[in-house]
Design a protein around this motif. Structure first.
Motif, short mmCIF file in Angstrom:
data_model
loop_
_atom_site.label_atom_id
_atom_site.label_comp_id
_atom_site.label_asym_id
_atom_site.label_seq_id
_atom_site.Cartn_x
_atom_site.Cartn_y
_atom_site.Cartn_z
N ALA A 31 0.86 -1.18 0.00
CA ALA A 31 0.00 0.00 0.00
C ALA A 31 0.90 1.23 0.00
N VAL A 32 0.56 2.23 -0.83
CA VAL A 32 1.38 3.42 -0.99
C VAL A 32 0.49 4.66 -0.86
N ALA A 33 0.98 5.66 -0.11
CA ALA A 33 0.25 6.91 0.06
C ALA A 33 1.22 8.08 -0.12
N HIS A 34 0.68 9.29 -0.20
CA HIS A 34 1.52 10.48 -0.30
C HIS A 34 0.88 11.60 0.51
N ASP A 35 1.59 12.72 0.64
CA ASP A 35 1.11 13.79 1.52
C ASP A 35 0.33 14.90 0.81
N ARG B 36 5.42 7.28 -9.72
CA ARG B 36 6.59 6.56 -10.25
C ARG B 36 6.95 5.38 -9.35
N LEU B 37 6.85 5.55 -8.03
CA LEU B 37 7.14 4.46 -7.12
C LEU B 37 6.17 3.30 -7.36
N CYS B 38 4.90 3.61 -7.54
CA CYS B 38 3.90 2.56 -7.82
C CYS B 38 4.22 1.83 -9.12
N ARG B 39 4.62 2.57 -10.16
CA ARG B 39 4.98 1.92 -11.43
C ARG B 39 6.16 0.98 -11.25
N GLY B 40 7.16 1.41 -10.48
CA GLY B 40 8.32 0.54 -10.22
C GLY B 40 7.92 -0.72 -9.49
N LEU C 121 -1.75 -1.17 -3.92
CA LEU C 121 -2.94 -0.45 -3.44
C LEU C 121 -2.55 0.98 -3.21
N THR C 122 -3.13 1.90 -3.94
CA THR C 122 -2.79 3.30 -3.77
C THR C 122 -3.81 3.94 -2.82
N LEU C 123 -3.30 4.45 -1.71
CA LEU C 123 -4.15 5.06 -0.70
C LEU C 123 -4.34 6.55 -0.95
N ARG C 124 -3.70 7.05 -1.99
CA ARG C 124 -3.75 8.48 -2.35
C ARG C 124 -3.19 9.32 -1.20
N VAL C 125 -3.93 10.31 -0.72
CA VAL C 125 -3.42 11.23 0.28
C VAL C 125 -3.61 10.65 1.68
#
Length: 145
Positions: free
Chosen positions: A108-112, A123-127, A139-143
């Motif tokens: 799972a990946v999120a950003h601020d 880009r991290l998700c694509r990698g 799984l992208t958690l968005r913000v």
């Protein structure tokens, strides 16, 4: 594959883990559909050298640039100035390394919420999606708050 001398477990898993190929194809198609920079390369009937030549035609400059990993990868993260110490490919590389190092099949990946963080996130998700044969579901958690 039987004649391959350097067979690794993830190569074997590619054939032995149920639905591994299907998940890889779904992941690759999702990236290609949502990434205007994605390039689909037809691999049928091509030698490894021909494929390498084809891929290099599309490789962006930053992908081939190296980084000083001792300076950039520290304190449990990647730190540096853009674009002198860190460039676009570093984000992709970190995603791919995360998946292959952990042998993860789901992250799972999120950003601020900052624009620059969104780009790093993408880009991290694509990698992570493209990491070897792990068929990692991202799984992208968005913000994140």
């Amino acid at each position: 594959m039987r004649s391959k001398q350097d067979l690794k477990q993830d190569y074997a898993d590619f054939f032995e883990v149920p639905h591994r190929l299907k998940q890889l194809l779904v992941n690759f198609e999702a990236v290609a559909a949502n990434d205007p920079t994605a390039v689909v390369v037809d691999t049928d009937g091509r030698t490894p050298d021909q494929l390498a030549d084809e891929v290099l035609k599309y490789a962006e400059g930053p992908v081939l640039n190296t980084i000083n990993t001792d300076a950039v990868i520290r304190d449990d993260g990647a730190h540096g100035h853009f674009p002198t110490e860190i460039h676009e490919a570093v984000d992709w590389w970190i995603g791919a390394c995360l998946v292959t190092t952990l042998k993860a099949h789901q992250i799972a990946v999120a950003h601020d919420g900052r624009v620059t963080s969104l780009l790093v996130h993408q880009r991290l998700c694509r990698g992570a999606i493209n990491a070897r044969h792990y068929a990692c579901t991202v799984l992208t958690l968005r913000v994140a708050e």
